[in-house]
Design an enzyme around this catalytic site. Structure first.
Site, PDB file in Angstrom:
ATOM      1  N   CYS A 342      -2.475  -5.654   8.805  1.00 14.86           N
ATOM      2  CA  CYS A 342      -1.941  -6.973   8.494  1.00 14.86           C
ATOM      3  C   CYS A 342      -0.905  -6.979   7.385  1.00 14.86           C
ATOM      4  O   CYS A 342      -1.003  -7.773   6.454  1.00 14.86           O
ATOM      5  CB  CYS A 342      -3.104  -7.877   8.122  1.00 14.86           C
ATOM      6  SG  CYS A 342      -4.091  -7.096   6.828  1.00 14.86           S
ATOM      7  N   GLU A 343       0.052  -6.073   7.416  1.00 17.80           N
ATOM      8  CA  GLU A 343       1.192  -6.201   6.513  1.00 17.80           C
ATOM      9  C   GLU A 343       2.391  -5.489   7.112  1.00 17.80           C
ATOM     10  O   GLU A 343       2.237  -4.539   7.883  1.00 17.80           O
ATOM     11  CB  GLU A 343       0.858  -5.700   5.108  1.00 17.80           C
ATOM     12  CG  GLU A 343       0.381  -4.262   5.010  1.00 17.80           C
ATOM     13  CD  GLU A 343       0.016  -3.874   3.572  1.00 17.80           C
ATOM     14  OE1 GLU A 343      -1.074  -4.244   3.123  1.00 17.80           O
ATOM     15  OE2 GLU A 343       0.849  -3.225   2.911  1.00 17.80           O
TER      16      GLU A 343
END
Ligand code: LLP
Length: 418
Positions: A342-343
């Site tokens: 999630c980045e």
């Protein structure tokens, strides 16, 4: 040895998809042949350059027992930077008298363990550390073998995050203060002053910085000898670069010749600490395509490996060549190859030209043997991936995928929660 046979990628004689079937994706696979070829190439280069030597493989590049055990069996020593790596080296079967211990922040417990194990040498990096070593050694009644790691103030011309031999880097003893410190250390009763060490950086693609640093070491050795300090070991660190994309790294033979030209005249014991050049091209990370998607003009290939499995692209903007496990010969597309984390930094490649792939296809990230698995983490609570070693037609799991139970073991809810 990774190569295509009938358009199917193989690790030695094992098809990658066969390993994927057995262990699931993602996984690292190593070629034991490439590893031993690399070791032998270093060995022969140093032998041909007529250098008495020990190759101390830098465990941080890859601490898997399959790798360290293979190197131990070939006669390698180890460069370690923690008590943990020392434990791995000894477990792998590397004798203590072939182990050097580097690092700016060794704790008293780590130093004690190094002294008790009577390792080849501790590369001390500050006066405070030397005082600590002397103190611990006197208490143990064992003389500690010590070298001073000096900082030659040489620019290795590599990525800023992995350059170590400049005055402004945290490593080693300041060049101008080294002699004074040698004279002080020589008087310490707990210390057996055996050598000098340096390491100027990693992924070095040009021999000039090595030549410069080794020439400076030669001058220092002469100065020390004339002051009555006789050293046995000259530890040159690691740093030799490899090819990831279009780089042209110096050969191991040319590297050894530079050592011979600058330091051969002393006829002393040469130590080198290669990491990347030993294991880098001996490993790949295999991942499965989970989805493909198009957003506007951009193609995304979303794979099941993440930056927690291979952090180098996220951390150093490093390039890893990415190839399909099954070549189709279709016209290539341009795509971003990204992980599930999630980045945005979880990107392995941007605007990469690659054959089109579909869900379920396998991709291989090349030259991931060094600083791949050893820098991996369980971020996003993702298990550490299996590591496999190929050997001719055989392959074996040399680290199993960690389980959730293992990942949670040691954790607990605080007792005050009902
Ligand atoms: N000796 C010392 C004291 C070191 O600090 C290092 C690496 C080596 C030897 C081995 O260097 P090599 O032969 O592998 O270049 N994580 C980074 C690389 C960090 C290198 C740190 N020191 C990367 O993924 O590029």
């Amino acid at each position: 040895m990774f190569h295509y046979k009938d358009n199917i990628l193989h690790a030695e004689d094992v098809a990658i998809d066969k390993i994927a079937e057995a262990v699931g994706t993602p996984f690292y696979v190593y070629s034991s042949k490439t590893l031993s070829d690399n070791f032998k190439a270093f060995e022969n280069a140093l032998k041909n350059a007529k250098l008495k030597h020990t190759i101390c493989y830098s465990i941080k590049a890859n601490n898997n027992l399959g790798i360290t055990g293979t190197l131990a069996a070939l006669g390698s020593g180890a460069d370690v930077v923690s008590a943990g790596e020392m434990h791995v080296a000894l477990t792998a079967g590397i004798p203590a008298d072939k182990i050097v211990f580097s690092g700016v922040g060794k704790t008293r417990a780590e130093l004690k363990s190094a002294i008790e194990n009577r390792i080849l040498q501790i590369n001390a990096e500050s006066e405070a550390e030397i005082n600590n070593i002397n103190d611990i050694a006197l208490k143990l009644g064992i003389k500690a073998n010590v070298a001073l790691r000096v900082n030659p103030d040489v620019d290795a011309k590599t990525h800023v995050k992995i350059t170590t031999g400049k005055k402004e880097n945290k490593f080693g003893v300041d060049w101008d203060e080294a002699k004074g410190l040698y004279l002080k250390t020589a008087k310490m009763k707990g210390i057996n002053l055996v050598g000098i060490a340096m390491h100027i950086g990693s992924q070095i693609l040009d021999l000039d910085p090595f030549r410069l640093a080794f020439t400076k070491m030669a001058a220092m050795v002469e100065e020390l000898e004339s002051a009555g300090i006789k050293l046995q070991n000259l530890d040159l660190g690691g740093g030799l670069g490899i090819n990831y994309n279009v780089e042209l790294p110096p050969s191991k033979d040319d590297y050894a010749q530079v050592i011979a030209q600058t330091l051969g005249k002393f006829n002393k014991h040469i130590i080198i600490e290669p990491g990347r050049a030993m294991v880098g091209d001996a490993g790949i990370l295999v991942t499965e395509v989970i989805y493909t998607k198009k957003m506007g003009e951009r193609n995304y290939i979303i794979v099941d490996a993440g930056m927690n499995d291979l952090v180098r692209p996220a951390m150093y903007d490093a390039w890893h060549t990415i190839i399909p496990a099954r070549k189709t010969g279709a016209a290539p597309i341009t795509a971003d190859i990204v992980g599930p984390i999630c980045e945005t930094s979880d990107t392995f490649a941007k605007d990469r030209i690659i054959e089109p792939v579909a869900q379920g296809d396998l991709l291989a990230m090349m030259s991931a043997g060094a600083y791949g698995s050893s820098m991996s983490s369980i971020y996003n609570f993702r298990p550490l991936v299996p590591e496999v070693m190929a050997h001719g037609k055989k392959f074996e799991v040399v680290r199993k995928r960690t389980t959730y139970e293992q990942m949670l073991s040691g954790e607990s809810k605080p007792s005050w929660i009902k």
